[in-house]
Write a protein that holds these residues in place. Structure first.
Motif, PDB file in Angstrom:
ATOM      1  N   ARG A 570      92.038  25.274 144.392  1.00 20.92           N
ATOM      2  CA  ARG A 570      91.166  25.901 143.394  1.00 20.92           C
ATOM      3  C   ARG A 570      91.952  26.534 142.248  1.00 20.92           C
ATOM      4  N   SER A 571      93.254  26.571 142.379  1.00 25.69           N
ATOM      5  CA  SER A 571      94.103  27.203 141.370  1.00 25.69           C
ATOM      6  C   SER A 571      95.071  26.169 140.807  1.00 25.69           C
ATOM      7  N   LYS A 572      95.215  26.133 139.506  1.00 24.26           N
ATOM      8  CA  LYS A 572      96.148  25.199 138.889  1.00 24.26           C
ATOM      9  C   LYS A 572      97.551  25.776 138.747  1.00 24.26           C
ATOM     10  N   TYR A 573      97.664  27.094 138.781  1.00 20.91           N
ATOM     11  CA  TYR A 573      98.964  27.723 138.574  1.00 20.91           C
ATOM     12  C   TYR A 573      99.222  28.799 139.637  1.00 20.91           C
ATOM     13  N   PRO A 574      99.306  28.405 140.917  1.00 24.52           N
ATOM     14  CA  PRO A 574      99.567  29.388 141.983  1.00 24.52           C
ATOM     15  C   PRO A 574     101.065  29.659 142.135  1.00 24.52           C
ATOM     16  N   PHE A 575     101.688  30.109 141.039  1.00 22.15           N
ATOM     17  CA  PHE A 575     103.144  30.154 140.994  1.00 22.15           C
ATOM     18  C   PHE A 575     103.732  31.560 141.008  1.00 22.15           C
ATOM     19  N   ALA A 576     102.956  32.585 140.764  1.00 24.36           N
ATOM     20  CA  ALA A 576     103.535  33.922 140.679  1.00 24.36           C
ATOM     21  C   ALA A 576     104.012  34.375 142.051  1.00 24.36           C
ATOM     22  N   GLY A 577     105.137  35.080 142.079  1.00 26.93           N
ATOM     23  CA  GLY A 577     105.648  35.624 143.330  1.00 26.93           C
ATOM     24  C   GLY A 577     105.614  37.130 143.278  1.00 26.93           C
ATOM     25  N   ASP A 578     106.707  37.777 143.721  1.00 28.94           N
ATOM     26  CA  ASP A 578     106.782  39.229 143.575  1.00 28.94           C
ATOM     27  C   ASP A 578     106.612  39.625 142.116  1.00 28.94           C
ATOM     28  N   SER A 579     107.140  38.788 141.237  1.00 29.12           N
ATOM     29  CA  SER A 579     106.953  38.969 139.805  1.00 29.12           C
ATOM     30  C   SER A 579     105.930  37.956 139.319  1.00 29.12           C
TER      31      SER A 579
END
Length: 857
Positions: A570-579
């Motif tokens: 459902r998400s195209k940019y599930p890339f963020a981590g701690d930051s």
């Protein structure tokens, strides 16, 4: 005071448009897509106005000149920048464009002009000519000539939801650097990998020898790695700041009265989406470029090949005594280096236009030796025996003292616990390949007396990430990263139990605990829909749990994992981590896309992951992404926001690409192969011959963490990724030979008129041989493959295995792709099943066994 009136000067080129402001600096730089030059959608590359203590970003916009000079060798360097400028008079202009006369406070002896104009052609280029003139009656030494490039790599002001991250990836850039003489460049690439990219490089009679980030920009509260500055002369800044000498050396130039010196910088639009477009654009502009095989880091016994394009090499040489194999023609050249010793080597090339360029390589010990040296170092130097929570723990090491880090501050953030688990994870995976009784005993003690006694609650499986004191158990069990480390550790120990044995528990016992850890994570953690390091291996753990017959546990795991994979869709940019900016999310997001069969998501993730990496031919940048302190999970381990290269995400992203090689294709993008192979090998630059290691390398002399990291940190996670994913590959490419290799020596022999392929792995692991175009795979779960041979008709093969352990091991060898269904193996007939042949091969202790396989029908 600038004499511009109300209107700002502008220069509109074919693809790039500039708007100038105070001091003749570029306030706006817009670039169009080279594919669609007539469309009006453009991208803006200049940083926003931000405060940096007593300075502001506008002081470092492109078009700024940092100048340091003196009139006597014993005098201090006087430093200034073009704070003001006036239009260049028409009669002084040498070409059409926008010109300036720059004013440098405190440096009246130096006159400076600049002129911006376009050179049209297949690759239109904006040129900035800078002329420095000694207006005084005495000699002036210029020891600092720097050009700051404040681009829009500020990842501030975006929400952490999918829309916010998409906007950040659309609107912000990575700034990739390469400092290597005439071949130097800065490449501003959008986070999403889409066009346009902006390429900046030295022009005629100009070379860059040094870079750093503006010190003030490394100590801001912003999500930002700072402003890079490239230098044509840097002796002054090194002396003035007291920094260590950089890799390319440092120069100054003396201008006699009335003498002038000319420098040039060029700007071009690039199309990152096409494979290796960066090198293609540079070559089209007549700039030398380097391609490295297999990477910028490699075993000395393997060597490194350096291809040159865009120039004709006149000669190669190195900064050490070494034999070079060289060749060149009008289209480029080639140099192969296999040095007599390990260490860093600078390879220099002079072309037929008298331009000098250089690549920075690192040659290491055989990887098998480094794997074992690192494990022995952990065993001898990192196991603690002090009372309290850290008893029997594996602690990170302070490399400045060589002592384990057992102070409370180290464990007051997740850094201490996760660094410990990372090294334990590497050690466990290493013992699936090179089992050692004492190390296996150490790992069982670590699990019993540290993980299960102090980190993981035996009742509910919750895993803490912080140890508040030496007498307490871990708290803060809501961090998913720690669960991934613990689950993978149990999984690796299950593999040790299944092959070598000698463990306190059975394979089933470890897998039960791995499954419990994953279930506990979903229960006790508010799982973000962002990729988490190591959770890409959840599917491998599920497969192992199912194979062990743990049906109930497998069913529960499958529901949890599949639900998470569906949610990822459902998400195209599930890339963020701690930051919000982080490369750690790519690996799990890609794994989920593969599980869903979502090819569009896979392509997007690979494109974004590759955009974060560099192919700059320097061992610290090649194939690497970078990280910097933006969150508090590392505590004070990172001193400032100086870029830290060669971290674990580099190897995880490289492994993502290797996962796509399960199908045959006509050819593979060469640049992507080089990113993957360079990323896999780069982590070994962090391991010393005696097994000591650092968590990363910072090449920025302006950073307080310049050089190898002062702590082992989480280096174990990157090494674990390497051990689980590396292999020996023979792959098709568009090169003249049609093949490229990684992790192996490859030969074609002709014996009695029959062609025979020979593969000898040097990857240090020897678990996988893949001949993709030929269609052969050989895998083993124990011992190491030291040689595979195959005849060109795929009827006869041999597999040679080495058992380095102290007892007989039974290896399960899987062979795929031979031309038959029934096989003769050691006098027995075997039937292929499920498109593969599976062998159980007993190999004696410290022995080598050669297994012959022939097709019967």
């Amino acid at each position: 005071m600038d004499d511009f009136g109300i209107d700002r000067p502008e220069l509109t080129g074919t693809l790039i448009s500039l708007e100038f402001g105070p001091g003749g600096r570029i306030q706006q730089l817009w670039s169009g897509d080279p594919n669609f030059p007539d469309e009006h959608e453009e991208f803006q590359f200049i940083a926003p106005p931000l405060n940096m203590g007593e300075e502001i970003t506008e002081d470092y916009f492109p078009g700024t000149i940092l100048l340091g000079a003196r009139t006597h060798p014993d005098d201090p360097w006087i430093v200034s920048r073009n704070t003001s400028a006036s239009p260049l008079d028409d009669e002084d202009e040498t070409t059409s464009g926008v010109g300036f006369v720059y004013d440098f406070a405190f440096l009246d002896e130096i006159g400076a002009t600049g002129n911006f104009y376009e050179i049209p052609g297949p690759v239109p280029q904006i040129v900035w000519d800078v002329t420095l003139t000694n207006k005084s009656r005495r000699s002036v030494e210029i020891g600092e000539l720097g050009f700051p490039l404040a681009f829009n790599n500020v990842y501030e002001g975006f929400s952490r939801d999918d829309q916010g991250i998409r906007e950040m990836y659309h609107d912000r850039v990575y700034v990739h650097k390469y400092i290597g003489g005439a071949a130097s460049y800065i490449f501003a690439e959008r986070l999403n990998g889409h066009a346009p990219g902006l390429l900046v490089y030295p022009g005629n009679d100009t070379r860059w020898e040094f870079y750093n980030h503006v010190p003030a920009s490394l100590n801001t509260p912003y999500r930002w790695e700072g402003i890079p500055v490239v230098y044509a002369h840097s002796q002054g800044v090194i002396e003035r700041e007291g920094w260590q000498e950089w890799f390319s050396g440092h120069t100054s130039v003396v201008l006699e009265p009335g003498e002038s010196r000319h420098y040039q910088m060029r700007f071009a639009s690039s199309e990152p989406e096409r494979p290796d477009n960066l090198n293609a654009v540079l070559s089209a502009c007549g700039k030398p470029t380097f391609k490295l095989f297999p990477g910028a880091v490699a075993p000395a016994s393997v060597g490194i090949g350096v291809e040159v394009h865009g120039a004709t090499p006149a000669r190669f040489w190195t900064d050490i005594e070494a034999e070079l194999e060289m060749d060149s023609d009008e289209e480029g050249g080639f140099c192969f280096l296999k040095p007599p010793t390990t260490g860093s080597v600078k390879v220099m090339m002079a072309d037929t236009q008298d331009r000098e360029s250089e690549a920075h390589l690192l040659f290491i010990e055989p990887i098998a030796d480094l794997i074992q040296a690192r494990a022995e170092y952990i065993e001898k130097n990192q196991v603690t025996d002090q009372a309290g929570a850290l008893n029997h723990a594996i602690a990170p090491v302070d490399n400045s003292t060589g002592q384990p880090m057992v102070d409370p501050e180290t464990y007051g953030t997740p850094f201490g616990v996760e660094a410990s688990l990372g090294d334990a994870l590497f050690l466990a995976e290493k013992n699936t390949i090179y089992p050692v009784k004492s190390q296996i005993k150490l790992l069982d003690s670590y699990l019993t007396n540290f993980v299960e006694d102090d980190l993981q609650n035996p009742l509910n499986g919750a895993v803490g990430s912080i140890l508040p004191s030496a007498g307490s158990v871990a708290i803060s069990s809501g961090r998913p990263h720690t669960y991934g480390l613990v689950a993978c550790l149990y999984h690796s120990m299950a593999d040790v139990a299944a092959t070598y044995g000698g463990t306190d528990r059975s394979r089933k016992g470890y897998l039960l605990q791995a499954a419990k850890t994953i279930e506990a994570m979903f229960k006790h953690v508010k799982m973000p829909l962002m990729g988490i390091p190591l959770l890409s291996y959840m599917s491998d753990i599920l497969e192992a749990v199912e194979a062990e017959g743990l049906k109930e546990e497998a069913a529960r795991l499958r529901r949890l994992i599949e639900t998470r994979h569906v949610l990822f869709g459902r998400s195209k940019y599930p890339f963020a981590g701690d930051s919000i900016w982080s490369t750690e999310g790519f690996e799990e997001a890609f794994s989920a896309a593969v599980a869903r069969g979502d090819e569009a998501a896979q392509e997007r993730i690979l494109r974004c992951a590759n955009a974060s990496k560099s192919l700059a031919p320097s061992w610290w940048w090649y194939g690497s992404d970078k990280r910097w302190r933006e969150d508090e999970s590392f505590g004070q381990v990172l001193a400032d926001k100086g870029e830290l290269c060669l971290g674990p995400t580099m190897v995880a992203s490289a492994a993502m690409f290797l996962r796509t090689l399960d199908r045959d294709v006509a050819s593979l993008p060469e640049s992507t192969l080089r990113l993957a192979f360079g990323g896999m090998l780069g982590v070994w630059a962090l391991v010393r011959g005696d097994g000591a290691a650092g968590m990363g390398f910072c090449p920025d002399a302006a950073s307080r963490q310049f050089g190898m990291s002062w702590t082992t940190g989480d280096v174990g996670v990157g090494l674990y990724h390497y051990l689980r994913n590396t292999g020996a590959y023979v792959l098709p490419t568009r090169t003249p030979s049609g093949l490229t290799t990684f992790g192996c020596h490859f030969e074609i022999e002709t014996i009695s008129g029959v062609e025979r392929y020979v593969i000898r792995p040097w990857d240090g692991v020897g678990r996988k041989v893949v001949m993709r175009q030929i269609g052969l795979e050989v895998l083993t779960n124990a011992c190491r493959i030291v040689e595979v041979t195959l005849d060109s008709r795929k009827r006869n093969a041999t597999v040679t295995l080495d058992n380095s352990s102290d007892k007989e091991l039974v290896a399960t060898v899987t062979v795929r792709g031979m031309w038959g269904t029934r096989f003769g193996v050691s006098g027995k007939e075997l039937q292929g099943e499920n498109e593969e042949l599976r062998l159980q091969v007993p190999i004696p202790a410290n022995g080598v066994l050669r297994q012959e396989i022939s097709v019967i029908e």
